[in-house]
Design an enzyme around this catalytic site. Structure first.
Site, PDB file in Angstrom:
ATOM      1  N   HIS A  73      -8.356   8.010   3.051  1.00  0.00           N
ATOM      2  CA  HIS A  73      -7.706   9.319   3.184  1.00  0.00           C
ATOM      3  C   HIS A  73      -8.736  10.412   2.986  1.00  0.00           C
ATOM      4  CE1 HIS A  73      -7.335   8.017  -1.030  1.00  0.00           C
ATOM      5  NE2 HIS A  73      -7.434   9.283  -1.373  1.00  0.00           N
ATOM      6  N   HIS A  83      -9.046  14.377   1.888  1.00  0.00           N
ATOM      7  CA  HIS A  83      -8.421  15.543   1.272  1.00  0.00           C
ATOM      8  C   HIS A  83      -8.892  16.791   2.018  1.00  0.00           C
ATOM      9  CE1 HIS A  83      -7.479  13.462  -2.705  1.00  0.00           C
ATOM     10  NE2 HIS A  83      -8.395  12.650  -2.221  1.00  0.00           N
ATOM     11  N   CYS A  86       0.844  -1.206   0.000  1.00  0.00           N
ATOM     12  CA  CYS A  86       0.000   0.000   0.000  1.00  0.00           C
ATOM     13  C   CYS A  86       0.876   1.251   0.000  1.00  0.00           C
ATOM     14  CB  CYS A  86      -0.914  -0.006   1.227  1.00  0.00           C
ATOM     15  SG  CYS A  86      -1.753   1.564   1.498  1.00  0.00           S
ATOM     16  N   HIS A 104      -6.285   3.281   0.484  1.00  0.00           N
ATOM     17  CA  HIS A 104      -6.049   3.463   1.923  1.00  0.00           C
ATOM     18  C   HIS A 104      -6.863   4.701   2.277  1.00  0.00           C
ATOM     19  CE1 HIS A 104      -3.058   3.409   5.499  1.00  0.00           C
ATOM     20  NE2 HIS A 104      -3.867   4.436   5.724  1.00  0.00           N
TER      21      HIS A 104
HETATM   22  P1  DGP Z   1      -7.852   9.705  -4.445  1.00  0.00           P
HETATM   23  O1  DGP Z   1      -8.067   9.953  -5.902  1.00  0.00           O
HETATM   24  O2  DGP Z   1      -8.966  10.272  -3.596  1.00  0.00           O
HETATM   25  O3  DGP Z   1      -7.557   8.252  -4.164  1.00  0.00           O
HETATM   26  O4  DGP Z   1      -6.569  10.553  -4.054  1.00  0.00           O
HETATM   27  C1  DGP Z   1      -5.273  10.053  -3.996  1.00  0.00           C
HETATM   28  C2  DGP Z   1      -4.375  11.237  -3.882  1.00  0.00           C
HETATM   29  O5  DGP Z   1      -3.090  10.764  -3.544  1.00  0.00           O
HETATM   30  C3  DGP Z   1      -4.221  12.036  -5.172  1.00  0.00           C
HETATM   31  O6  DGP Z   1      -4.750  13.344  -4.978  1.00  0.00           O
HETATM   32  C4  DGP Z   1      -2.718  12.094  -5.409  1.00  0.00           C
HETATM   33  C5  DGP Z   1      -2.143  11.627  -4.106  1.00  0.00           C
HETATM   34  N1  DGP Z   1      -0.923  10.855  -4.244  1.00  0.00           N
HETATM   35  C6  DGP Z   1      -0.754   9.742  -5.022  1.00  0.00           C
HETATM   36  N2  DGP Z   1       0.497   9.267  -4.886  1.00  0.00           N
HETATM   37  C7  DGP Z   1       1.126  10.103  -4.001  1.00  0.00           C
HETATM   38  C8  DGP Z   1       2.442  10.127  -3.454  1.00  0.00           C
HETATM   39  O7  DGP Z   1       3.304   9.281  -3.731  1.00  0.00           O
HETATM   40  N3  DGP Z   1       2.715  11.138  -2.582  1.00  0.00           N
HETATM   41  C9  DGP Z   1       1.794  12.086  -2.250  1.00  0.00           C
HETATM   42  N4  DGP Z   1       2.184  13.044  -1.404  1.00  0.00           N
HETATM   43  N5  DGP Z   1       0.545  12.086  -2.731  1.00  0.00           N
HETATM   44  C10 DGP Z   1       0.219  11.099  -3.602  1.00  0.00           C
END
Ligand code: DGP
Length: 113
Positions: free
Chosen positions: A99, A101, A4, A97
């Site tokens: 989360h 925003h 993950c 996972h």
């Molecule tokens: P969602 O589409 O709701 O699953 O949002 C996932 C978010 O995770 C997306 O806005 C981009 C962010 N994201 C993906 N990979 C990484 C990473 O490696 N580092 C960071 N800081 N954010 C990431």
């Protein structure tokens, strides 16, 4: 969970820009910001999505929602902000996972895209 992405970020195996941390949650800047402030808040246990919240793990969600106003204040979001969780395929959840925003720092559009 070993494969993950956000578990790896929490463990420090993948670098991230930390905004806030306590024993139950980790907050860091989104790699692809959609607003001047775009922070992701995640539980430090692997809950796949909002659809997997239950009586055993809901304390993590409560802690996250206690932390969100503190994070918003520390980011200077005095004019308000938006909290979003995408869930599952139709919700366009890309990282499996749970989360949340936090988006702010400008007037956000009032319509879904
Ligand atoms: P969602 O589409 O709701 O699953 O949002 C996932 C978010 O995770 C997306 O806005 C981009 C962010 N994201 C993906 N990979 C990484 C990473 O490696 N580092 C960071 N800081 N954010 C990431």
């Amino acid at each position: 969970m070993s494969d993950c992405l956000f578990c790896k970020i929490i463990a420090g195996d993948i670098p991230s820009s930390k905004v806030y941390e306590d024993e139950m949650l980790y907050a860091f800047r989104d790699i692809n910001p959609m607003a001047p402030v775009h922070v992701l808040v995640v539980p430090k246990t692997h809950i796949p999505s909002a659809d997997d919240v239950n009586a055993e793990n809901s304390a993590y969600v409560a802690k996250i929602f206690e932390a969100i106003p503190k994070i918003a204040a520390s980011e200077g979001l005095t004019g308000g902000y938006r909290v979003i969780t995408n869930c599952g395929e139709d919700g366009c959840q890309s990282v499996k996972h749970l989360h949340f925003h936090i988006l702010g720092g400008k007037k956000l559009p009032d319509q879904l895209g």
